[in-house]
Design an enzyme around this catalytic site. Structure first.
Site, PDB file in Angstrom:
ATOM      1  N   ARG A  35      12.996  43.846   9.394  1.00  0.00           N
ATOM      2  CA  ARG A  35      13.488  41.982   9.495  1.00  0.00           C
ATOM      3  C   ARG A  35      12.470  40.858   9.501  1.00  0.00           C
ATOM      4  O   ARG A  35      12.411  40.614   8.561  1.00  0.00           O
ATOM      5  CB  ARG A  35      14.614  42.411  10.929  1.00  0.00           C
ATOM      6  CG  ARG A  35      15.716  42.562  11.108  1.00  0.00           C
ATOM      7  CD  ARG A  35      16.213  42.918  12.054  1.00  0.00           C
ATOM      8  NE  ARG A  35      15.459  43.127  13.275  1.00  0.00           N
ATOM      9  CZ  ARG A  35      15.514  42.895  14.549  1.00  0.00           C
ATOM     10  NH1 ARG A  35      16.703  41.769  14.933  1.00  0.00           N
ATOM     11  NH2 ARG A  35      14.375  43.230  15.553  1.00  0.00           N
ATOM     12  N   ASN A  72      20.140  43.018  12.600  1.00  0.00           N
ATOM     13  CA  ASN A  72      20.082  44.395  12.928  1.00  0.00           C
ATOM     14  C   ASN A  72      21.600  44.975  13.291  1.00  0.00           C
ATOM     15  O   ASN A  72      21.960  43.091  13.099  1.00  0.00           O
ATOM     16  CB  ASN A  72      19.502  45.144  14.202  1.00  0.00           C
ATOM     17  CG  ASN A  72      18.171  45.555  13.835  1.00  0.00           C
ATOM     18  OD1 ASN A  72      17.246  45.770  12.813  1.00  0.00           O
ATOM     19  ND2 ASN A  72      17.538  45.535  14.242  1.00  0.00           N
TER      20      ASN A  72
END
Length: 99
Positions: A20, A38
């Site tokens: 990320r 996520n």
């Protein structure tokens, strides 16, 4: 220059490896708007908005990922401009909580 919006879901070893942060950094370098998060199923989901060339480039970078990740599948589909509202106020690109 027209803006396009694409949503991607990335599978593989993409959680717990800095994926990320990698996506957010790359998106900011390309001056894109959007978000990354996520998912509980172990995948990562992202939304990108910007010029077509920059969006295509971020998707290519997502396919590679950081060196610690291993992408096995990336699904891409048109995204909704309304989904940009999920970002934190005042941010062009956000890392969102897990969904």
């Amino acid at each position: 220059m027209s803006t396009i919006v694409r949503q991607v879901t990335v599978q593989g070893r993409v959680q717990g490896v800095g994926y990320r942060a990698f996506v957010e950094y790359q998106a900011m370098k390309l001056d894109l708007e959007g978000w990354v998060r996520n998912r509980r199923d172990g995948s990562v989901e992202a939304l990108f908005a910007g010029p077509a060339e920059a969006v295509a480039e971020i998707i290519a970078r997502c396919r590679r990922g950081p060196s610690s990740a291993r992408v096995t599948k990336l699904d891409e589909q048109p995204g909704s401009v309304d989904a940009l509202d999920l970002r934190r106020p005042g941010e062009r690109f956000s890392t969102l909580p897990t969904l």
